[in-house]
Write a protein that holds these residues in place. Structure first.
Motif, PDB file in Angstrom:
ATOM      1  N   ARG A 281      39.523  28.525  38.614  1.00  0.00           N
ATOM      2  CA  ARG A 281      40.421  27.645  37.252  1.00  0.00           C
ATOM      3  C   ARG A 281      41.186  27.874  36.813  1.00  0.00           C
ATOM      4  O   ARG A 281      42.150  26.900  36.914  1.00  0.00           O
ATOM      5  CB  ARG A 281      38.757  27.725  36.387  1.00  0.00           C
ATOM      6  N   LEU A 282      41.134  28.793  36.231  1.00  0.00           N
ATOM      7  CA  LEU A 282      43.077  29.484  35.577  1.00  0.00           C
ATOM      8  C   LEU A 282      44.521  29.526  36.727  1.00  0.00           C
ATOM      9  O   LEU A 282      45.297  29.193  36.504  1.00  0.00           O
ATOM     10  CB  LEU A 282      42.340  30.297  35.582  1.00  0.00           C
ATOM     11  N   GLY A 283      43.831  29.325  38.194  1.00  0.00           N
ATOM     12  CA  GLY A 283      45.455  29.267  38.503  1.00  0.00           C
ATOM     13  C   GLY A 283      46.065  30.035  38.691  1.00  0.00           C
ATOM     14  O   GLY A 283      45.961  31.103  38.528  1.00  0.00           O
ATOM     15  N   LYS A 284      47.452  29.471  38.444  1.00  0.00           N
ATOM     16  CA  LYS A 284      48.272  30.071  37.905  1.00  0.00           C
ATOM     17  C   LYS A 284      48.625  30.767  36.915  1.00  0.00           C
ATOM     18  O   LYS A 284      49.701  31.471  36.411  1.00  0.00           O
ATOM     19  CB  LYS A 284      50.401  29.388  38.478  1.00  0.00           C
ATOM     20  N   ASP A 285      47.697  30.516  35.885  1.00  0.00           N
ATOM     21  CA  ASP A 285      48.080  31.200  35.256  1.00  0.00           C
ATOM     22  C   ASP A 285      47.070  32.721  34.891  1.00  0.00           C
ATOM     23  O   ASP A 285      47.483  32.956  33.457  1.00  0.00           O
ATOM     24  CB  ASP A 285      47.275  30.123  33.866  1.00  0.00           C
ATOM     25  N   ALA A 286      47.260  32.930  35.627  1.00  0.00           N
ATOM     26  CA  ALA A 286      46.172  34.507  36.108  1.00  0.00           C
ATOM     27  C   ALA A 286      46.863  35.549  37.452  1.00  0.00           C
ATOM     28  O   ALA A 286      46.343  34.188  38.270  1.00  0.00           O
ATOM     29  CB  ALA A 286      44.735  34.541  35.606  1.00  0.00           C
ATOM     30  N   ARG A 287      47.761  35.945  37.245  1.00  0.00           N
ATOM     31  CA  ARG A 287      48.020  36.518  38.701  1.00  0.00           C
ATOM     32  C   ARG A 287      47.011  38.001  38.742  1.00  0.00           C
ATOM     33  O   ARG A 287      47.293  38.665  38.277  1.00  0.00           O
ATOM     34  CB  ARG A 287      48.803  36.506  38.417  1.00  0.00           C
ATOM     35  N   VAL A 288      46.090  37.639  39.791  1.00  0.00           N
ATOM     36  CA  VAL A 288      45.000  38.691  40.114  1.00  0.00           C
ATOM     37  C   VAL A 288      45.759  39.943  40.921  1.00  0.00           C
ATOM     38  O   VAL A 288      46.037  39.897  42.272  1.00  0.00           O
ATOM     39  CB  VAL A 288      43.590  38.714  40.749  1.00  0.00           C
ATOM     40  N   LEU A 289      45.991  41.661  40.563  1.00  0.00           N
ATOM     41  CA  LEU A 289      46.781  42.441  41.238  1.00  0.00           C
ATOM     42  C   LEU A 289      45.183  42.780  41.442  1.00  0.00           C
ATOM     43  O   LEU A 289      45.987  43.859  43.234  1.00  0.00           O
ATOM     44  CB  LEU A 289      47.202  42.987  40.417  1.00  0.00           C
ATOM     45  N   GLU A 290      44.414  43.279  41.136  1.00  0.00           N
ATOM     46  CA  GLU A 290      43.282  43.897  41.082  1.00  0.00           C
ATOM     47  C   GLU A 290      42.014  43.716  41.249  1.00  0.00           C
ATOM     48  O   GLU A 290      41.719  43.042  39.615  1.00  0.00           O
ATOM     49  CB  GLU A 290      43.153  45.283  41.521  1.00  0.00           C
ATOM     50  N   PRO A 291      40.834  43.567  41.874  1.00  0.00           N
ATOM     51  CA  PRO A 291      40.618  43.944  42.959  1.00  0.00           C
ATOM     52  C   PRO A 291      40.673  43.392  43.593  1.00  0.00           C
ATOM     53  O   PRO A 291      40.747  42.078  44.276  1.00  0.00           O
ATOM     54  CB  PRO A 291      38.890  44.447  43.142  1.00  0.00           C
ATOM     55  N   LYS A 292      40.717  44.053  45.347  1.00  0.00           N
ATOM     56  CA  LYS A 292      40.599  43.351  46.540  1.00  0.00           C
ATOM     57  C   LYS A 292      39.921  42.177  46.566  1.00  0.00           C
ATOM     58  O   LYS A 292      39.931  41.110  47.450  1.00  0.00           O
ATOM     59  CB  LYS A 292      41.036  44.402  47.924  1.00  0.00           C
ATOM     60  N   GLU A 293      38.526  42.842  46.737  1.00  0.00           N
ATOM     61  CA  GLU A 293      37.432  41.643  46.702  1.00  0.00           C
ATOM     62  C   GLU A 293      37.771  40.633  45.496  1.00  0.00           C
ATOM     63  O   GLU A 293      37.140  39.916  46.242  1.00  0.00           O
ATOM     64  CB  GLU A 293      36.288  42.395  46.266  1.00  0.00           C
ATOM     65  N   LEU A 294      38.004  40.302  44.667  1.00  0.00           N
ATOM     66  CA  LEU A 294      38.222  39.204  43.657  1.00  0.00           C
ATOM     67  C   LEU A 294      39.129  38.541  44.598  1.00  0.00           C
ATOM     68  O   LEU A 294      39.474  36.951  44.372  1.00  0.00           O
ATOM     69  CB  LEU A 294      38.734  39.749  42.353  1.00  0.00           C
ATOM     70  N   ILE A 295      39.964  39.201  45.514  1.00  0.00           N
ATOM     71  CA  ILE A 295      41.714  37.654  45.810  1.00  0.00           C
ATOM     72  C   ILE A 295      41.301  37.640  46.690  1.00  0.00           C
ATOM     73  O   ILE A 295      41.637  36.511  46.952  1.00  0.00           O
ATOM     74  CB  ILE A 295      42.795  39.342  46.111  1.00  0.00           C
ATOM     75  N   ASP A 296      40.437  38.682  48.020  1.00  0.00           N
ATOM     76  CA  ASP A 296      39.306  37.808  49.100  1.00  0.00           C
ATOM     77  C   ASP A 296      39.016  36.344  48.333  1.00  0.00           C
ATOM     78  O   ASP A 296      38.575  35.475  48.954  1.00  0.00           O
ATOM     79  CB  ASP A 296      39.167  38.813  49.742  1.00  0.00           C
ATOM     80  N   GLY A 297      37.823  36.514  47.464  1.00  0.00           N
ATOM     81  CA  GLY A 297      37.564  35.474  46.658  1.00  0.00           C
ATOM     82  C   GLY A 297      37.970  34.311  46.250  1.00  0.00           C
ATOM     83  O   GLY A 297      37.509  33.020  46.602  1.00  0.00           O
ATOM     84  N   LEU A 298      39.137  34.757  45.584  1.00  0.00           N
ATOM     85  CA  LEU A 298      39.912  33.651  45.164  1.00  0.00           C
ATOM     86  C   LEU A 298      40.369  32.944  46.129  1.00  0.00           C
ATOM     87  O   LEU A 298      40.583  31.200  46.619  1.00  0.00           O
ATOM     88  CB  LEU A 298      41.293  33.451  44.186  1.00  0.00           C
TER      89      LEU A 298
END
Length: 313
Positions: A281-298
């Motif tokens: 929901r935060l979109g470009k206001d939150a850039r996830v660097l870790e963990p990979k599992e969360l990045i894959d989910g997004l």
């Protein structure tokens, strides 16, 4: 009575008494002073740390490291201990690693040859595999002792965002995935946070507590972090505002002078399915660097949305 039995009895007496005279032992066991001195020398040669004090009020003092009376193990019990040792092989540091090595050496040396063969086979055929870590954890024993002795710590802690001073009340240490973790009450955040022990650079000072606090066993029975995974997210000004409005993230957000911020903390791996919608929901206001599992989910959620609208003008 055999000499071995007499030495064992005197060893138990010395361990319990801690400070004694030769006359006390002579009276207790009905032996001569000369025999007492000879037995004390034998016990000293066996490794009992005894300090002799000369003079009128002299005697013997057992130093801090006590020796336990001999424990008789069956062969299968001894082999089972080596089985337990196998589970520790993949940790670079242990709270009592020197003592564990000493126990293993003493126990192995005392085994008959056929039992040694069995132990060697256990080492070759059984493993509790974890990633082999090369990270040193030099303060592991210190933070464990602080937890047991109910002491607060002022520490220098290095996170990915830099080094900071922290005032914490540790509640114990536990190992996960080859790393050591320290749950501790953070006085500035006013909540229990999880710390990587290898990231504690130094202990600046300690202070005692009079009151009791939660221990590790109680913490494990609560709903706190159990399977730690690193959460590292860069936040815009709006991302900071949004995350601070979420109770579970409020204490984790670090804000910079320009209003942007970040989250750099350990969370429970089981939380990933629940926090994925928030960061989506935060979109470009939150850039996830870790963990990979969360990045894959997004990514999966984004692909699902794109697929839904494919072919639409």
């Amino acid at each position: 009575m055999s000499k071995a039995k007499r030495l064992l009895d005197i060893l138990m007496f010395a361990n319990a008494k801690r400070k004694f005279t030769a006359q006390e032992i002579a009276d207790e066991f009905k032996i001569s002073i000369r025999t007492v001195h000879r037995y004390i020398l034998d016990l000293s040669d066996m490794g009992l740390p005894i300090y002799a004090e000369q003079g009128r009020n002299g005697g013997y003092t057992v130093l801090s490291n006590r020796l336990l009376p001999p424990i008789l193990f069956t062969e299968e019990e001894a082999v089972s201990i080596f089985f337990a040792f196998q589970s520790l092989n993949y940790y670079r540091n242990l709270p009592f690693d020197t003592e564990i090595s000493s126990v293993e050496h003493k126990l192995y040396s005392s085994l008959p040859n056929d039992a040694k063969v069995k132990v060697d086979k256990i080492r070759s055929y059984i493993a509790f595999w974890n990633p082999k870590r090369t990270i040193d954890t030099p303060l592991l024993k210190d933070v464990l002792e602080a937890s047991i002795e109910n002491r607060n710590l002022h520490i220098q802690y290095e996170s990915k965002s830099g080094m900071k001073a922290k005032h914490i009340r540790p509640i114990g240490v536990y190992a996960h995935d080859g790393l050591w973790y320290l749950p501790a009450y953070d006085f500035s955040k006013q909540k229990i946070l999880l710390h990587r022990v290898d990231r504690i650079l130094s202990i600046l000072s300690t202070e005692n507590n009079e009151d009791e606090f939660m221990n590790l066993e109680e913490w494990f029975s609560s709903n706190e972090v159990k399977r730690p995974i690193q959460l590292h997210v860069l936040l815009s000004i709006e991302g900071v505002r949004q995350c601070k409005s979420v109770p579970s993230f409020e204490g984790l957000v670090e804000t910079k002078e320009d209003g942007t911020g970040y989250i750099d903390s350990d969370i429970d791996q089981g939380e990933i399915p629940f926090i994925t919608p928030l960061f989506f929901r935060l979109g470009k206001d939150a850039r996830v660097l870790e963990p990979k599992e969360l990045i894959d989910g997004l990514r999966l959620k984004a692909e699902e949305i794109l697929t839904m609208y494919q072919g639409n003008n």
